[in-house]
Design a protein around this motif. Structure first.
Motif, PDB file in Angstrom:
ATOM      1  N   PHE A 222       0.868  -1.179   0.000  1.00 46.90           N
ATOM      2  CA  PHE A 222       0.000   0.000   0.000  1.00 46.90           C
ATOM      3  C   PHE A 222       0.904   1.229   0.000  1.00 46.90           C
ATOM      4  N   ASN A 223       0.848   1.997  -1.081  1.00 43.04           N
ATOM      5  CA  ASN A 223       1.707   3.174  -1.246  1.00 43.04           C
ATOM      6  C   ASN A 223       3.185   2.839  -1.020  1.00 43.04           C
ATOM      7  N   GLY A 224       3.597   1.717  -1.579  1.00 45.92           N
ATOM      8  CA  GLY A 224       5.002   1.324  -1.521  1.00 45.92           C
ATOM      9  C   GLY A 224       5.417   0.606  -0.264  1.00 45.92           C
ATOM     10  N   ARG A 238      -6.204   4.110   7.090  1.00 46.10           N
ATOM     11  CA  ARG A 238      -6.768   5.165   7.936  1.00 46.10           C
ATOM     12  C   ARG A 238      -5.912   6.423   7.900  1.00 46.10           C
ATOM     13  N   ASP A 239      -4.598   6.247   7.925  1.00 50.34           N
ATOM     14  CA  ASP A 239      -3.707   7.413   7.919  1.00 50.34           C
ATOM     15  C   ASP A 239      -3.670   8.106   6.567  1.00 50.34           C
ATOM     16  N   ASN A 240      -4.113   7.436   5.517  1.00 48.66           N
ATOM     17  CA  ASN A 240      -4.054   8.010   4.168  1.00 48.66           C
ATOM     18  C   ASN A 240      -5.119   9.073   3.939  1.00 48.66           C
ATOM     19  N   GLU A 241      -6.103   9.085   4.806  1.00 49.60           N
ATOM     20  CA  GLU A 241      -7.212  10.052   4.733  1.00 49.60           C
ATOM     21  C   GLU A 241      -7.834  10.036   3.327  1.00 49.60           C
ATOM     22  N   ASP A 242      -7.836  11.193   2.611  1.00 44.24           N
ATOM     23  CA  ASP A 242      -8.478  11.221   1.295  1.00 44.24           C
ATOM     24  C   ASP A 242      -7.461  11.412   0.175  1.00 44.24           C
ATOM     25  N   ARG A 243      -6.275  10.865   0.365  1.00 41.97           N
ATOM     26  CA  ARG A 243      -5.216  11.045  -0.627  1.00 41.97           C
ATOM     27  C   ARG A 243      -5.137   9.841  -1.576  1.00 41.97           C
ATOM     28  N   ARG A 244      -4.273   9.980  -2.589  1.00 43.43           N
ATOM     29  CA  ARG A 244      -4.042   8.936  -3.584  1.00 43.43           C
ATOM     30  C   ARG A 244      -3.498   7.681  -2.910  1.00 43.43           C
ATOM     31  N   ALA A 245      -3.912   6.525  -3.434  1.00 41.76           N
ATOM     32  CA  ALA A 245      -3.459   5.242  -2.902  1.00 41.76           C
ATOM     33  C   ALA A 245      -3.056   4.342  -4.051  1.00 41.76           C
ATOM     34  N   ASP A 246      -1.786   3.944  -4.064  1.00 44.16           N
ATOM     35  CA  ASP A 246      -1.290   2.966  -5.027  1.00 44.16           C
ATOM     36  C   ASP A 246      -1.249   1.603  -4.336  1.00 44.16           C
ATOM     37  N   ILE A 247      -2.120   0.712  -4.769  1.00 48.15           N
ATOM     38  CA  ILE A 247      -2.274  -0.575  -4.091  1.00 48.15           C
ATOM     39  C   ILE A 247      -1.864  -1.692  -5.034  1.00 48.15           C
ATOM     40  N   VAL A 248      -0.855  -2.461  -4.633  1.00 52.73           N
ATOM     41  CA  VAL A 248      -0.447  -3.645  -5.393  1.00 52.73           C
ATOM     42  C   VAL A 248      -1.191  -4.840  -4.816  1.00 52.73           C
ATOM     43  N   ILE A 249      -1.903  -5.553  -5.711  1.00 57.27           N
ATOM     44  CA  ILE A 249      -2.655  -6.724  -5.274  1.00 57.27           C
ATOM     45  C   ILE A 249      -2.201  -7.942  -6.066  1.00 57.27           C
ATOM     46  N   GLU A 250      -2.462  -9.116  -5.490  1.00 60.81           N
ATOM     47  CA  GLU A 250      -2.231 -10.365  -6.197  1.00 60.81           C
ATOM     48  C   GLU A 250      -3.578 -10.990  -6.511  1.00 60.81           C
ATOM     49  N   ARG A 251      -3.805 -11.235  -7.799  1.00 57.14           N
ATOM     50  CA  ARG A 251      -5.073 -11.833  -8.231  1.00 57.14           C
ATOM     51  C   ARG A 251      -4.769 -13.012  -9.153  1.00 57.14           C
ATOM     52  N   ASP A 252      -5.224 -14.172  -8.788  1.00 54.87           N
ATOM     53  CA  ASP A 252      -4.993 -15.389  -9.585  1.00 54.87           C
ATOM     54  C   ASP A 252      -3.513 -15.594  -9.885  1.00 54.87           C
ATOM     55  N   GLY A 253      -2.666 -15.296  -8.900  1.00 56.37           N
ATOM     56  CA  GLY A 253      -1.243 -15.527  -9.039  1.00 56.37           C
ATOM     57  C   GLY A 253      -0.482 -14.434  -9.747  1.00 56.37           C
ATOM     58  N   GLU A 254      -1.160 -13.383 -10.210  1.00 50.57           N
ATOM     59  CA  GLU A 254      -0.507 -12.285 -10.907  1.00 50.57           C
ATOM     60  C   GLU A 254      -0.603 -10.996 -10.100  1.00 50.57           C
TER      61      GLU A 254
END
Length: 454
Positions: A222-224, A238-254
């Motif tokens: 989450f945000n690096g 919670r600490d991010n409030e209403d700012r941009r969020a770069d979220i890396v997720i894993e879906r089906d192994g990718e």
């Protein structure tokens, strides 16, 4: 099996388990009492009329009609009256020792004490002088009286330990970084979990729903910041409030990166929080599982339960009063309030008959219900008030302390603590327990607590 048969089976399993627990509780008293040379004349499960009994040696074993407890009769619980209160001590024609109390003993409580002392000594024979309970060393008295409730706590520990080590502790959930549910819309904290309307989904979607996060996605960072556990990810959101969020997720192994903006909305930051506070919000719920652990984990959890039970005991009279109010329709019954063995049996029956609960979950629920009752019974009996076991333990400890201080000061032995003088307190406590028990039983019949919390 039909629902009615399963219900009956659940009730029977619970009742038998409680009766076995009561029997083991009384063995916890009787075995050390006999081991220390004490005279035990009766061992009974239940109260009221005798259903069955058998004499084995000097002890009568049996079952009585009302299965709401049990008792062992240990001879010599009360010492003889002080010399200034007794005319003489004699033996009757059958060799039983009799204490005759002066007729000047007037007053309700004084007479009650005299009668109790006289009844106690009817069982004392010429050869029992060294077998009387009150003459035992203080530590032996503590062992005998603590044996009963300790057995209940051991039963609870055994069940809790087995469940926690295999099934896990459902009350202690551990969350993962894998998403179980994506909330479609932002709703007030007080309404969390309800179904969103089409209009709400259109007008106020959650950032996660709008960004295309799906159930089954695992948050990798989450945000690096690499995601280590859910508590860390939750705090980052919670600490991010209403700012941009770069979220890396894993879906089906990718791996894939999702860019969104968290929003600020009031949320309850803990289970016991009174008011929600505005924090950053994404709109996801993580997968969770029951925490597992061994004996040390079980002891830690039982330590927390002990605090809860002590608090519950402090509010028990008021809780029972509330049940009385509910009986007369003056208020709704608290589904989280106290129940009697009747209520426990009803809950066990409903658990066994519930169609949507799997068999293994039913077994675990019944085991936890039985363990919970044993834990409460054990803790309750340690309350330092007569006629509870804790009252006798407190008397023995006071006797040991008083004698120890006398030895240190070089003063004469103050003698045995006369528990008979505390009988007025015991009668009041016993009366209160009886009233509370009747109220709870009636409440469980008239306004019962159901499995669904209604």
């Amino acid at each position: 099996m039909t629902a009615a048969l399963l219900y009956t089976l659940g009730v029977l399993v619970f009742v038998v388990a409680i009766l076995v627990s009561i029997g083991l509780h009384e063995l916890g008293h009787m075995i050390p009492a006999k081991k220390f040379g004490g005279k035990v004349t009766q061992y009974f499960i239940g109260f009221g009329p005798t259903v069955w009994s058998k004499q084995v040696g000097e002890t009568e074993y049996g079952v009585k009609a009302i299965p709401l407890g049990g008792y062992v009769k240990i001879v010599g619980m009360l010492p003889p009256a002080a010399a200034e209160l007794a005319d003489e001590v004699t033996y009757d024609a059958e060799g039983r020792q009799v204490t005759r109390v002066r007729k000047s003993n007037t007053g309700m409580f004084t007479q009650l004490i005299s009668d109790a002392r006289a009844a106690e000594w009817e069982l004392v024979g010429p050869g029992d002088a060294d077998r009387l309970f009150y003459k035992m060393p203080s530590w032996k008295k503590v062992v005998v009286m603590a044996g009963g409730p300790s057995v209940n706590l051991l039963i609870a520990f055994g069940i809790f330990a087995a469940v926690f080590a295999t099934w896990g502790n459902a009350a202690d959930q551990s969350a993962t970084t894998t998403i179980e549910e994506v909330q479609a819309c932002v709703v007030p904290a007080e309404e969390s979990g309800r179904v969103c309307t089409d209009e709400e989904i259109r007008d106020q979607p959650t950032p996660a729903f709008e960004a295309g996060i799906e159930a089954g996605d695992r948050i990798v960072s989450f945000n690096g910041v690499e995601a280590e556990d859910w508590e860390q990810v939750q705090q980052l959101i919670r600490d991010n409030e209403d700012r941009r969020a770069d979220i890396v997720i894993e879906r089906d192994g990718e791996l894939m990166t999702i860019v969104t903006e968290t929003t600020v909305t009031p949320r309850f930051l803990s289970e016991d929080a009174d008011e929600p506070e505005p924090v950053g919000f994404l709109g996801v719920r993580p997968e969770s599982y029951a925490t597992t652990g061994g004996p040390l984990y079980t002891l830690e959890q039982m330590g927390g339960m002990t605090v809860d039970v002590v608090k519950a005991l402090g509010t028990l009279p008021m809780k029972v009063f509330d049940v009385g109010q509910a009986i007369f329709g003056l208020e709704e019954r608290d589904p989280a309030g106290p129940v009697s063995i009747v209520g426990g049996g009803r809950l066990a029956g409903e658990t066994a008959a519930h169609e949507e609960i799997q068999v293994d979950e039913k077994v675990i629920s019944l085991l936890m219900l039985i363990a919970g009752f044993n834990f409460f019974i054990g803790m309750f009996n340690f309350v330092p008030l007569l006629p509870l076991d804790g009252g006798h333990i407190a008397s023995a400890l006071w006797e040991a302390l008083r004698r120890g201080l006398a030895r240190l000061r070089g003063r004469p032995d103050p003698g045995y603590v006369d528990a008979a003088k505390l009988l007025p307190v015991a009668y009041v406590v016993a009366s209160a327990m009886l009233v509370m028990g009747v109220v709870l039983i009636v409440g469980d019949l008239v306004v019962p607590v159901h499995l669904d919390g209604s």
